[in-house]
Scaffold this motif. Structure first.
Motif, PDB file in Angstrom:
ATOM      1  N   THR A  92      42.882  14.381  11.698  1.00 40.31           N
ATOM      2  CA  THR A  92      43.888  13.402  12.079  1.00 40.31           C
ATOM      3  C   THR A  92      45.115  14.149  12.549  1.00 40.31           C
ATOM      4  N   ALA A  93      45.880  13.525  13.431  1.00 39.21           N
ATOM      5  CA  ALA A  93      47.038  14.214  13.995  1.00 39.21           C
ATOM      6  C   ALA A  93      48.109  13.215  14.370  1.00 39.21           C
ATOM      7  N   ASP A  94      49.361  13.653  14.260  1.00 36.88           N
ATOM      8  CA  ASP A  94      50.510  12.860  14.683  1.00 36.88           C
ATOM      9  C   ASP A  94      51.449  13.748  15.477  1.00 36.88           C
ATOM     10  N   LEU A  95      52.142  13.165  16.448  1.00 35.98           N
ATOM     11  CA  LEU A  95      53.242  13.863  17.095  1.00 35.98           C
ATOM     12  C   LEU A  95      54.457  13.815  16.174  1.00 35.98           C
ATOM     13  N   GLU A  96      55.117  14.953  16.017  1.00 32.07           N
ATOM     14  CA  GLU A  96      56.311  14.996  15.183  1.00 32.07           C
ATOM     15  C   GLU A  96      57.531  14.530  15.969  1.00 32.07           C
ATOM     16  N   PRO A  97      58.454  13.842  15.316  1.00 27.82           N
ATOM     17  CA  PRO A  97      59.729  13.543  15.965  1.00 27.82           C
ATOM     18  C   PRO A  97      60.519  14.831  16.140  1.00 27.82           C
ATOM     19  N   ASP A  98      61.142  14.980  17.282  1.00 30.95           N
ATOM     20  CA  ASP A  98      61.929  16.187  17.535  1.00 30.95           C
ATOM     21  C   ASP A  98      63.378  15.961  17.142  1.00 30.95           C
ATOM     22  N   GLY A  99      64.048  17.035  16.763  1.00 27.89           N
ATOM     23  CA  GLY A  99      65.483  16.979  16.521  1.00 27.89           C
ATOM     24  C   GLY A  99      65.908  16.484  15.162  1.00 27.89           C
ATOM     25  N   LEU A 100      64.969  16.364  14.216  1.00 34.24           N
ATOM     26  CA  LEU A 100      65.356  15.941  12.867  1.00 34.24           C
ATOM     27  C   LEU A 100      66.126  17.063  12.168  1.00 34.24           C
ATOM     28  N   PRO A 142      43.290  14.057  24.446  1.00 36.41           N
ATOM     29  CA  PRO A 142      44.036  13.100  25.279  1.00 36.41           C
ATOM     30  C   PRO A 142      45.411  12.878  24.634  1.00 36.41           C
ATOM     31  N   THR A 143      46.327  12.359  25.351  1.00 37.49           N
ATOM     32  CA  THR A 143      47.698  12.272  24.831  1.00 37.49           C
ATOM     33  C   THR A 143      47.942  11.061  23.946  1.00 37.49           C
ATOM     34  N   ALA A 144      46.911  10.247  23.658  1.00 44.34           N
ATOM     35  CA  ALA A 144      47.106   9.085  22.791  1.00 44.34           C
ATOM     36  C   ALA A 144      47.293   9.510  21.340  1.00 44.34           C
ATOM     37  N   PHE A 145      48.333   9.017  20.683  1.00 37.77           N
ATOM     38  CA  PHE A 145      48.629   9.316  19.278  1.00 37.77           C
ATOM     39  C   PHE A 145      49.039   8.034  18.584  1.00 37.77           C
ATOM     40  N   PRO A 146      48.918   7.952  17.266  1.00 37.17           N
ATOM     41  CA  PRO A 146      48.305   8.940  16.395  1.00 37.17           C
ATOM     42  C   PRO A 146      46.797   8.983  16.562  1.00 37.17           C
ATOM     43  N   ARG A 147      46.210  10.079  16.166  1.00 35.20           N
ATOM     44  CA  ARG A 147      44.778  10.263  16.298  1.00 35.20           C
ATOM     45  C   ARG A 147      44.137  10.186  14.931  1.00 35.20           C
ATOM     46  N   GLN A 148      43.043   9.451  14.847  1.00 33.97           N
ATOM     47  CA  GLN A 148      42.296   9.336  13.594  1.00 33.97           C
ATOM     48  C   GLN A 148      40.824   9.473  13.940  1.00 33.97           C
ATOM     49  N   ARG A 149      40.226  10.563  13.509  1.00 38.51           N
ATOM     50  CA  ARG A 149      38.814  10.759  13.795  1.00 38.51           C
ATOM     51  C   ARG A 149      37.982   9.849  12.906  1.00 38.51           C
ATOM     52  N   GLU A 150      37.053   9.136  13.514  1.00 35.78           N
ATOM     53  CA  GLU A 150      36.177   8.273  12.739  1.00 35.78           C
ATOM     54  C   GLU A 150      35.229   9.108  11.916  1.00 35.78           C
ATOM     55  N   ALA A 151      34.904   8.642  10.727  1.00 31.43           N
ATOM     56  CA  ALA A 151      34.099   9.431   9.800  1.00 31.43           C
ATOM     57  C   ALA A 151      32.738   9.781  10.370  1.00 31.43           C
ATOM     58  N   GLU A 152      32.164   8.885  11.193  1.00 28.43           N
ATOM     59  CA  GLU A 152      30.809   9.146  11.656  1.00 28.43           C
ATOM     60  C   GLU A 152      30.763  10.103  12.833  1.00 28.43           C
ATOM     61  N   VAL A 153      31.919  10.433  13.428  1.00 29.64           N
ATOM     62  CA  VAL A 153      31.918  11.343  14.572  1.00 29.64           C
ATOM     63  C   VAL A 153      31.822  12.765  14.053  1.00 29.64           C
ATOM     64  N   PRO A 154      30.841  13.559  14.506  1.00 27.94           N
ATOM     65  CA  PRO A 154      30.710  14.927  13.997  1.00 27.94           C
ATOM     66  C   PRO A 154      31.874  15.788  14.440  1.00 27.94           C
ATOM     67  N   LEU A 155      32.179  16.805  13.647  1.00 31.89           N
ATOM     68  CA  LEU A 155      33.244  17.733  13.998  1.00 31.89           C
ATOM     69  C   LEU A 155      32.843  18.510  15.234  1.00 31.89           C
ATOM     70  N   PRO A 156      33.783  18.793  16.146  1.00 38.96           N
ATOM     71  CA  PRO A 156      33.429  19.559  17.337  1.00 38.96           C
ATOM     72  C   PRO A 156      33.077  20.992  16.973  1.00 38.96           C
ATOM     73  N   VAL A 157      32.157  21.573  17.711  1.00 38.40           N
ATOM     74  CA  VAL A 157      31.756  22.958  17.503  1.00 38.40           C
ATOM     75  C   VAL A 157      32.471  23.808  18.523  1.00 38.40           C
ATOM     76  N   ALA A 158      33.054  24.925  18.071  1.00 37.52           N
ATOM     77  CA  ALA A 158      33.775  25.809  18.984  1.00 37.52           C
ATOM     78  C   ALA A 158      32.835  26.331  20.058  1.00 37.52           C
ATOM     79  N   ALA A 159      33.388  26.568  21.265  1.00 36.58           N
ATOM     80  CA  ALA A 159      32.564  27.040  22.373  1.00 36.58           C
ATOM     81  C   ALA A 159      32.082  28.454  22.136  1.00 36.58           C
ATOM     82  N   MET A 160      32.863  29.250  21.367  1.00 35.41           N
ATOM     83  CA  MET A 160      32.463  30.624  21.102  1.00 35.41           C
ATOM     84  C   MET A 160      31.485  30.668  19.938  1.00 35.41           C
TER      85      MET A 160
END
Length: 371
Positions: free
Chosen positions: A51-59, A340-358
């Motif tokens: 999960t991810a959120d954009l932080e407010p700037d300037g606090l 994508p720039t849409a926030f906040p982001r919440q990964r659904e439980a059933e979506v598998p974690l992405p695997v690194a390309a390396m």
């Protein structure tokens, strides 16, 4: 069955995508979910988080503490690894504890000592850790006097901000006049003394710099894990000599690092850096946070992020010894997916974690350059 652990990393370095991966691949096979926040929507740590959120700037620092407490309550954070506004956050440790969140960060006293490099040098010298000669300067005349004194003893002079992280603001003084030679190749750390003096004399406010001799390689960064009882659980040195990197358990580096961590309350993960002054290792810097290259200890069979989270949860991992020291290596950058720039982001439980390309081994040893 053990419950999942919810970990938050705030506005941290891009390299900590590896910190996050190590938490998920922990040897306890414990479920870990990671929350990340950043002011930059293109930070790779946001893409790597569950999960991810954009932080407010300037606090303000106080305003950021309020924001952090709200994040912990709303996101059900078990362990918070603060980088931004660390000093203000650790001063409110009891409030975070009341919200059910453990802070993976040192004591307020330790953060205060090591926020200022001059204060840090004085403090560690008082307990017997060698430090390089240094001058605190604010004006052009003070800078010139320090440079001349260093040059008289055969040293190159360099300067850096008295407060700051990483290599930001570090420069090496040269008296060579500016020429086309300085415009060839890539920009380097050298800066002409006359240009610096002119800039200082024209500045509206004084600077706050440390001037010191340019220290020699190798540079050794000791990653330390200490508990709230001040006992060190882990200390391993990472060596850097040009492009070549390696590992060391040499007590010349580890003993002073343990002394600093245990003596000043550097709880959980810290990074203590040394370089050579003549034939003697001396302190370069102390970071009261996990190092960006901490994941490289995985090449020694160590998962330091998970051991630190265990400590924060009150599950003491005991002394962590590397089962082996990995071979010498180098670090490279690599691509990471962005969100994508849409926030906040919440990964659904059933979506598998992405695997690194390396490949896994290569990913664990590589560094992503900060964006």
């Amino acid at each position: 069955m053990l419950s999942r652990v919810r970990v938050w990393l705030n506005r941290t370095y891009a390299e900590n995508v590896f910190f996050m991966e190590q938490l998920r691949r922990n040897p306890s096979d414990r479920a870990v979910e990671i929350h990340a926040t950043h002011a930059d929507p293109d930070s790779p740590v946001l893409a790597a988080a569950d999960t991810a959120d954009l932080e407010p700037d300037g606090l303000s620092p106080a305003g950021y503490v309020e924001y952090a407490l709200d994040q912990c309550a709303r996101r059900g954070i078990d362990v918070f690894v603060p980088r931004l506004h660390q000093a203000a956050i650790v001063a409110h440790r009891a409030e975070f504890a009341a919200a059910g969140t453990a802070l993976l960060a040192p004591t307020p006293e330790a953060v205060a000592v090591f926020e200022d490099k001059a204060t840090a040098y004085e403090a560690v010298r008082s307990v017997g850790v060698p430090v390089p000669p240094w001058w605190r300067v604010h004006t052009a005349d003070e800078l010139l006097a320090a440079v001349e004194e260093l040059e008289e003893t055969g040293h190159k002079a360099c300067f850096k901000p008295a407060a700051g992280a990483g290599g930001v603001g570090f420069r090496v003084i040269t008296r060579a006049p500016f020429s086309l030679a300085h415009l060839e190749g890539f920009p380097g750390p050298y800066v002409q003394l006359d240009l610096v003096l002119d800039a200082l004399r024209r500045a509206e406010e004084p600077v706050d710099w440390l001037v010191m001799p340019r220290l020699e390689q190798p540079e050794v960064s000791v990653d330390v894990l200490a508990g709230p009882d001040n006992r060190v659980r882990l200390a391993v040195g990472r060596t850097k000599n040009g492009r070549r990197r390696g590992f060391t358990l040499d007590e010349r580096w580890l003993a002073p690092a343990r002394l600093i961590a245990e003596g000043f309350g550097l709880h959980y993960l810290s990074n203590i850096q040394f370089r050579m002054y003549g034939d003697e290792p001396v302190l370069l810097d102390v970071n009261t946070r996990p190092a960006g290259g901490l994941h490289q200890l995985s090449l020694c069979g160590i998962n330091a992020p998970w051991a630190a989270v265990q400590l924060a949860l009150g599950e003491d991992p005991g002394v962590v010894e590397p089962p082996f020291l990995g071979q010498d290596y180098t670090v490279v950058s690599g691509p990471r997916p962005l969100l994508p720039t849409a926030f906040p982001r919440q990964r659904e439980a059933e979506v598998p974690l992405p695997v690194a390309a390396m490949p896994l081994q290569a990913a664990s040893a590589a560094e992503v350059l900060p964006l």
